[in-house]
Design a protein around this motif. Structure first.
Motif, PDB file in Angstrom:
ATOM      1  N   GLN A   1      -0.165   2.182  13.907  1.00 40.56           N
ATOM      2  CA  GLN A   1       0.915   2.538  14.836  1.00 40.56           C
ATOM      3  C   GLN A   1       2.277   2.579  14.153  1.00 40.56           C
ATOM      4  N   SER A   2       2.519   1.622  13.264  1.00 33.08           N
ATOM      5  CA  SER A   2       3.804   1.592  12.567  1.00 33.08           C
ATOM      6  C   SER A   2       3.663   0.760  11.301  1.00 33.08           C
ATOM      7  N   GLN A   3       4.606   0.970  10.380  1.00 32.49           N
ATOM      8  CA  GLN A   3       4.618   0.203   9.141  1.00 32.49           C
ATOM      9  C   GLN A   3       6.056  -0.023   8.709  1.00 32.49           C
ATOM     10  N   SER A   4       6.318  -1.223   8.218  1.00 30.61           N
ATOM     11  CA  SER A   4       7.623  -1.554   7.648  1.00 30.61           C
ATOM     12  C   SER A   4       7.380  -2.249   6.315  1.00 30.61           C
ATOM     13  N   GLU A   5       8.408  -2.853   5.760  1.00 26.80           N
ATOM     14  CA  GLU A   5       8.273  -3.396   4.414  1.00 26.80           C
ATOM     15  C   GLU A   5       7.152  -4.428   4.284  1.00 26.80           C
ATOM     16  N   GLU A   6       7.027  -5.306   5.265  1.00 25.77           N
ATOM     17  CA  GLU A   6       6.057  -6.405   5.163  1.00 25.77           C
ATOM     18  C   GLU A   6       4.986  -6.373   6.254  1.00 25.77           C
ATOM     19  N   HIS A   7       5.026  -5.406   7.137  1.00 21.25           N
ATOM     20  CA  HIS A   7       4.131  -5.410   8.294  1.00 21.25           C
ATOM     21  C   HIS A   7       3.461  -4.057   8.495  1.00 21.25           C
ATOM     22  N   LEU A   8       2.218  -4.121   8.984  1.00 20.85           N
ATOM     23  CA  LEU A   8       1.488  -2.934   9.406  1.00 20.85           C
ATOM     24  C   LEU A   8       0.914  -3.246  10.783  1.00 20.85           C
ATOM     25  N   VAL A   9       1.322  -2.475  11.785  1.00 14.70           N
ATOM     26  CA  VAL A   9       0.884  -2.695  13.167  1.00 14.70           C
ATOM     27  C   VAL A   9      -0.173  -1.665  13.521  1.00 14.70           C
ATOM     28  N   LEU A  10      -1.272  -2.146  14.109  1.00 19.47           N
ATOM     29  CA  LEU A  10      -2.391  -1.289  14.474  1.00 19.47           C
ATOM     30  C   LEU A  10      -2.765  -1.532  15.928  1.00 19.47           C
TER      31      LEU A  10
ATOM     32  N   MET B   1      -9.355 -11.640   7.957  1.00 16.86           N
ATOM     33  CA  MET B   1      -9.195 -10.824   6.757  1.00 16.86           C
ATOM     34  C   MET B   1      -9.640  -9.390   7.035  1.00 16.86           C
ATOM     35  N   LEU B   2      -8.827  -8.450   6.596  1.00 22.14           N
ATOM     36  CA  LEU B   2      -9.169  -7.036   6.668  1.00 22.14           C
ATOM     37  C   LEU B   2      -9.187  -6.473   5.250  1.00 22.14           C
ATOM     38  N   TYR B   3     -10.185  -5.640   4.968  1.00 20.83           N
ATOM     39  CA  TYR B   3     -10.321  -5.018   3.655  1.00 20.83           C
ATOM     40  C   TYR B   3      -9.968  -3.540   3.790  1.00 20.83           C
ATOM     41  N   GLY B   4      -8.867  -3.144   3.152  1.00 22.63           N
ATOM     42  CA  GLY B   4      -8.347  -1.796   3.319  1.00 22.63           C
ATOM     43  C   GLY B   4      -8.603  -0.908   2.117  1.00 22.63           C
ATOM     44  N   LEU B   5      -9.078   0.285   2.383  1.00 22.37           N
ATOM     45  CA  LEU B   5      -9.271   1.298   1.345  1.00 22.37           C
ATOM     46  C   LEU B   5      -8.051   2.217   1.353  1.00 22.37           C
ATOM     47  N   PRO B   6      -7.230   2.210   0.293  1.00 22.67           N
ATOM     48  CA  PRO B   6      -6.051   3.078   0.264  1.00 22.67           C
ATOM     49  C   PRO B   6      -6.447   4.552   0.243  1.00 22.67           C
TER      50      PRO B   6
ATOM     51  N   VAL C   1       0.860  -1.181   0.000  1.00 21.97           N
ATOM     52  CA  VAL C   1       0.000   0.000   0.000  1.00 21.97           C
ATOM     53  C   VAL C   1       0.896   1.232   0.000  1.00 21.97           C
ATOM     54  N   ALA C   2       0.498   2.255  -0.727  1.00 28.88           N
ATOM     55  CA  ALA C   2       1.334   3.449  -0.858  1.00 28.88           C
ATOM     56  C   ALA C   2       1.672   4.024   0.509  1.00 28.88           C
ATOM     57  N   ALA C   3       2.949   4.348   0.692  1.00 29.20           N
ATOM     58  CA  ALA C   3       3.434   4.766   2.005  1.00 29.20           C
ATOM     59  C   ALA C   3       3.973   6.188   2.025  1.00 29.20           C
ATOM     60  N   GLU C   4       3.615   6.993   1.004  1.00 30.20           N
ATOM     61  CA  GLU C   4       4.195   8.341   0.956  1.00 30.20           C
ATOM     62  C   GLU C   4       3.490   9.304   1.898  1.00 30.20           C
ATOM     63  N   LYS C   5       2.283   8.976   2.352  1.00 26.79           N
ATOM     64  CA  LYS C   5       1.553   9.845   3.267  1.00 26.79           C
ATOM     65  C   LYS C   5       1.872   9.479   4.720  1.00 26.79           C
ATOM     66  N   GLU C   6       1.484  10.350   5.642  1.00 25.13           N
ATOM     67  CA  GLU C   6       1.711  10.054   7.046  1.00 25.13           C
ATOM     68  C   GLU C   6       0.963   8.777   7.436  1.00 25.13           C
ATOM     69  N   LEU C   7       1.413   8.148   8.516  1.00 26.22           N
ATOM     70  CA  LEU C   7       0.906   6.827   8.893  1.00 26.22           C
ATOM     71  C   LEU C   7      -0.617   6.730   8.907  1.00 26.22           C
ATOM     72  N   ARG C   8      -1.275   7.683   9.515  1.00 25.68           N
ATOM     73  CA  ARG C   8      -2.731   7.564   9.680  1.00 25.68           C
ATOM     74  C   ARG C   8      -3.483   7.763   8.370  1.00 25.68           C
ATOM     75  N   ASN C   9      -2.785   8.219   7.345  1.00 22.85           N
ATOM     76  CA  ASN C   9      -3.424   8.451   6.045  1.00 22.85           C
ATOM     77  C   ASN C   9      -2.847   7.553   4.957  1.00 22.85           C
ATOM     78  N   ARG C  10      -2.731   6.262   5.272  1.00 19.72           N
ATOM     79  CA  ARG C  10      -2.271   5.307   4.272  1.00 19.72           C
ATOM     80  C   ARG C  10      -3.359   4.305   3.895  1.00 19.72           C
ATOM     81  N   VAL C  11      -4.099   3.849   4.883  1.00 17.25           N
ATOM     82  CA  VAL C  11      -5.152   2.869   4.604  1.00 17.25           C
ATOM     83  C   VAL C  11      -6.221   2.972   5.680  1.00 17.25           C
ATOM     84  N   PHE C  12      -7.458   2.705   5.267  1.00 18.67           N
ATOM     85  CA  PHE C  12      -8.602   2.704   6.174  1.00 18.67           C
ATOM     86  C   PHE C  12      -9.302   1.365   6.007  1.00 18.67           C
ATOM     87  N   PHE C  13      -9.408   0.606   7.083  1.00 21.37           N
ATOM     88  CA  PHE C  13     -10.022  -0.723   7.001  1.00 21.37           C
ATOM     89  C   PHE C  13     -11.528  -0.593   7.146  1.00 21.37           C
TER      90      PHE C  13
END
Length: 371
Positions: free
Chosen positions: A308-317, A330-335, A287-299
C-alpha cells in the motif's frame, strides 16, 4: 511423511535481525553450474559483479573455473583484485580522478590484468599520457552504442577511433564492448529478432578492425536478457550479472533461463495500524524502490499481501486475513530488482550448504575500498 522444510527458512529465526539481506549458498552454486552449462566454453564467461558486490561470491565463481569478470566501479575492481582475479574489465570509461585510481589499482595489484572502456579520443589521449607517466600498459575496449543510448559511440564511428588510438603509446585496443540493455522483451523470439542486427553490426565491425590492426580482438556483449542468445549464436564473451542471485523481475520475464532465486530480504511485521493493514520494517533503505509500489518485493511466505505504501523505514501492506499476522512475524521477500537492493546492505547473512549461517560483507557497495 514429514513435510519438507521450505528452502528459504533460516535456522534460529528468532535471532535474525531485520531487515536483512539473505543469500543461499546452495542456490548460488546451482546458478553457477547452470550458467556454465549454457555456453560452449567457460572462457567466454565474463560475469558482471555489480549484482552481488562481495568477495565470497567471487570465490565461488573462481572455484568454478571462471576467471574473467566485468565491473562498473573502481571499488568493484579492487574487490576482484583482492582475490587475485586474473582479468578485470572496468566496463566504464574512467575520467578525472577515477583515471588515476585505475592506474593505482594496476600498480598495487600486479596479479590482475585491468582493462577499461573508451569511446572518446580525448579520454584515450589522457589514458595514454597517464600510461606513459606511470610506465604502464593499458588494454582498452571500444564502447559501442548499439541502441541503449547511454554510453558508447555508433559502430559506424568506431573504426575511425581505432585508427587514432593505435598511434597512442601505452594503450592497446583489444576489443569491442556492447551493452544492449534496451533489449529486454519477455518473449525470447522478440529478443532474438532485436539481437540479430546487433550481432551483424558487431561481426562486421570486428572484421574491419582486425583487418586494420592486423590482430584478433574480442567482443564483450550483452547482459542477462540476451545471454542465451549470444551464448548460442556467437563467439562473444558474455556478461550476465543477475543470474547469480536472480530476482522476481527476471523470474517472471525470462522463464527460459531457469536460474534459482538465491537472495531474499528478511523483514518483520512491526505494527498492525488498522484493520486489514500490516506494517513491516522493509523501507526504501532495505529494498530497491525505483519501481512502482507493487513491483518492489514479493513475499514468498505471504503471497497475498499487497503493498500500500513505503517510506524510509516502513512498508505497509493490506491483507484480507488480518488474523493471520502478528507483530514479530517474519516475512521473506523476493526483490523485483536485486542489484540495487544488494547495494543497500552492508552485509548479507548467508545460509551455507551445511545449514550454518555466515556473514558476507557487501564490500564494494562502497565507492572506495582503499584506492
Amino acid at each position: 511423511m514429514e513435510k519438507e522444510q521450505a528452502w528459504y527458512l533460516l535456522p534460529d529465526e528468532a535471532h535474525i535481525e531485520t531487515p536483512s539481506l539473505i543469500f543461499y549458498e546452495e542456490r548460488l552454486t546451482a546458478n553457477i553450474s547452470l550458467l556454465k552449462s549454457m555456453i560452449n566454453r567457460i572462457d567466454r564467461l565474463r560475469p558482471h559483479v555489480k549484482t552481488y558486490k562481495c568477495r565470497e561470491i567471487t570465490r565461488l565463481l573462481l572455484s568454478a573455473g571462471i576467471n574473467k569478470f566485468k565491473c562498473a566501479t573502481i571499488a568493484e575492481a579492487e574487490m576482484l583484485a583482492l582475490d587475485r582475479v586474473p582479468d578485470v574489465l572496468l566496463a566504464y570509461q574512467p575520467v578525472a580522478e577515477n583515471m588515476s585510481r585505475l592506474f593505482k589499482l594496476k600498480c598495487r595489484y600486479p596479479d590482475t590484468a585491468f582493462s577499461c572502456l573508451t569511446d572518446s579520443l580525448e579520454i584515450a589521449r589522457q589514458l595514454s599520457a597517464k600510461a606513459v607517466e606511470e610506465r604502464a600498459e593499458l588494454d582498452v575496449y571500444i564502447d559501442l552504442n548499439v541502441g541503449m543510448n547511454r554510453t558508447g559511440l555508433h559502430p559506424g564511428m568506431a573504426l575511425s577511433l581505432v585508427e587514432n588510438l593505435q598511434h597512442l603509446p601505452g594503450i592497446t585496443v583489444v576489443g569491442l564492448h556492447a551493452y544492449d540493455g534496451h533489449i529486454h522483451d519477455a518473449a525470447l523470439e522478440a529478443r532474438m529478432e532485436q539481437s540479430a542486427p546487433v550481432i551483424k553490426q558487431l561481426l562486421d565491425l570486428r572484421e574491419k578492425v582486425e583487418a586494420h590492426l592486423g590482430y584478433s580482438i574480442t567482443i564483450v556483449a550483452g547482459g542477462t536478457p540476451t545471454f542465451p542468445i549470444y551464448a548460442a549464436e556467437t563467439d562473444f564473451e558474455c556478461s550476465p550479472g543477475t543470474f547469480i542471485l536472480w530476482d522476481k523481475g527476471y523470474q517472471d520475464a525470462y522463464p527460459e533461463q531457469p536460474f534459482q532465486t538465491a537472495a531474499l530480504v528478511a523483514s518483520r511485521i512491526v505494527s498492525l495500524p488498522d484493520e486489514g493493514l500490516v506494517c513491516t520494517d522493509l523501507g526504501h533503505k532495505a529494498v530497491a524502490a525505483e519501481k512502482e509500489l507493487r513491483n518492489r518485493v514479493f513475499f514468498i511466505n505471504a503471497p497475498l499481501l499487497e503493498v500500500q505504501s513505503q517510506s524510509e523505514e516502513h512498508l505497509v501492506l493490506s491483507t484480507a486475513e488480518p488474523e493471520a499476522y502478528l507483530p514479530g512475524d517474519m516475512l521473506y521477500g523476493l526483490p523485483y530488482h536485486v542489484c540495487p537492493t544488494v547495494a543497500l546492505h552492508e552485509s548479507a547473512i548467508c545460509l551455507r550448504t551445511d545449514r550454518s549461517l555466515d556473514y558476507w560483507d557487501i564490500i564494494s557497495r562502497k565507492r572506495k575500498i582503499t584506492i
